[in-house]
Design a protein around this motif. Sequence first.
Motif, short mmCIF file in Angstrom:
data_model
loop_
_atom_site.label_atom_id
_atom_site.label_comp_id
_atom_site.label_asym_id
_atom_site.label_seq_id
_atom_site.Cartn_x
_atom_site.Cartn_y
_atom_site.Cartn_z
N SER A 311 37.65 53.81 -41.88
CA SER A 311 38.89 53.26 -41.33
C SER A 311 39.02 53.70 -39.88
CB SER A 311 40.09 53.74 -42.15
OG SER A 311 41.29 53.23 -41.61
N ALA A 314 44.22 54.56 -36.13
CA ALA A 314 45.29 53.67 -35.68
C ALA A 314 45.52 53.83 -34.18
CB ALA A 314 46.58 53.98 -36.44
N GLU A 478 51.71 43.79 -32.23
CA GLU A 478 51.35 45.16 -32.64
C GLU A 478 50.51 45.84 -31.58
OE1 GLU A 478 49.41 44.93 -36.38
OE2 GLU A 478 51.23 44.36 -37.50
#
Length: 484
Positions: A311, A314, A478
Motif C-alpha cells: 500500500s 497516503a 483529493e
Amino acid sequence: MAAGRGEFFASFFEGLRRKQNPNCGLRAAGSRRWPEPTVKKYEADFLQMGTSQSEENSIEKLPSEVLLNILSHLDASSLCCVGLVAKLFHRLAADNVLWQKMYVSHFGSRTWRPKPAVADDEEEEEEEEEAQQHRAAGYWKKMYFRSLAGQEVKKWRREKRDVNPFTGLPDMTGRTLKNLNVSWELTLCREPGSKVTMEPSRADFFDSSVIVLFRGGPVVRYPEIRSLSLHGVRKGTARPGWRSLLFQLDVRSQPGRLSGDAGGVKLRSLQPGVSIGTWGEEDSVLFIMVSLHFHQLVERSLLGSPVCPYSEPAQLPYMDHSDPASGLHGYSLHLVLHNHAAKIMSRTFLQLRCHSVQDGLLELRVVDRKDLSQHRALSGSITLPWSSEGLDGCVENCCILSLTLLDEFQKPFWCVSSSVFVAAAVTPPSDDYAGEHFLLRFLQPEGRLRMELVRLTGPRQFMLIGLVLQLPVLKVNERFGREY
C-alpha cells in the motif's frame, strides 16, 4: 548423521562380500582379496563406533560455552544452517550474544537508542548487560536481518532517485529489478481446489512497463480457473519462501473481454493488464501475458505480504492556495502503444489543461481531431504477436497501452499498463482522411481514455487524429484539496 553412517557402512561391507563371491561377476585384475574374517572384524568395529556415537552423542555433552565459542566463528548464513541440525543447535544459534556481536561488526552500533551525552562507561556497560539479560532469545537475530533488509531498501531507493523527465518515473527501475533478481509467479486456482504455479518464460522491459509471459506447465482449461494471483519473488535470498502479492483476480466475476480470435486462438483481456490466450473448443490455456507498469513496481514486488499487496503511503493534499485553478492545468502525458517485440507509438504531451467538467469527470483534450497539426502517424501496425510451445501467431487490432499521467508537480497521477484493442468506428469522426476509422477505449475507475485512429487507404498506416482523457473530479479534489 549416525544413522546415515550406519547405512553407508552396511552398503560398503555388502559390496565387499559381493566382490568375494565369484558368482557375482569377474574380479578386476590385480585387485586385493579381502579375507572374510577381516571383513567381519572391520564391520563389527565400524558398527560399534556408529552405535556408540549415536547413543553417547558426545557433541551435546560439550559445555554450552565451548559450543558458543565454536559458533562465534561462523557467518550469518552458516549460523542459520546450523540452527536446523538439532534442538540444541537451534537454541544456541539464536543466542543474543552471538548475534549482537555480528550486528555490531556489520552495522557498527550496539543499540538502536542514542547514547546519553554524558555517562559513566561502567554504568553504561552494566545497563547494557542487564538489558541484554531481559531480552528474549533471538532478539538480536531479528534486529540483524531487519537492519540488513532496511539497508538494502535504502540502497535500491538511492538507485531510483534519478527521474526520467519524459516519463516522470525512476530511470533505473528496470535495472533495479534485474539487479535484485526480482521475478514473478502466477498462481491459478482451479475448480477442484487445486493450484497451478507458473514461472515466467520471458520478460520484456520497456521505458515505463514490463511484459511478463507465462506458458508451459500442466494443461489448464480456462473454464476451470476460479481465480489467479500474481506474486513478486526474489531469487537467491535469505527469504526463499517470501511472496509479495501484486494483485488477485476472481475470474468468475470478471470473465474477461474477448479481444481477438486468430486461427482458433482466443485472447481474453482481464484487468489489471492480464491477457489469456486459449486454444480449441475446450479453451486450453496456451499462454498468459501480464503487463506491469513501473510505478512503484519494485515496492509492490518486494514490500507486500503473501496475502496483502503493498500500500502506497497516503499523500496529503497539496493545498496550493496561490493558484485558484490548481488541479486544472499543467498535466503531462507519456503514452506508449507497443507489444512485447516493438513500439508502435511513443509520445509525450506537455501542458495539458482541463477543457470541461461534465458528469463528475474532468476532460483533458490531448489531441484535437480538428487541429491537423496535432495529428501523428504510428510507426507500426496495431498487432499483438504471441507464441507458445509449437505454436505462434498474431492478434490483429490489439496491443499494449502504457499510460503515465503526471500532475502539475510532475508526480504520477494515473498509471496503467494493459492490453487494449481497437474497434471499427460506426461513424467516421473525421472527413479529412480517406480510410478505415477506428476507436480505442479504455475505462477504469481512475480514469478513461478515448483514442481516434484512421488507417490510410494507400500506405495502410495508422494515424492518431484524436485523444481525450477523463479524470474523476473526486480524485482531483483529493489530490489538490479542492471542491470542483
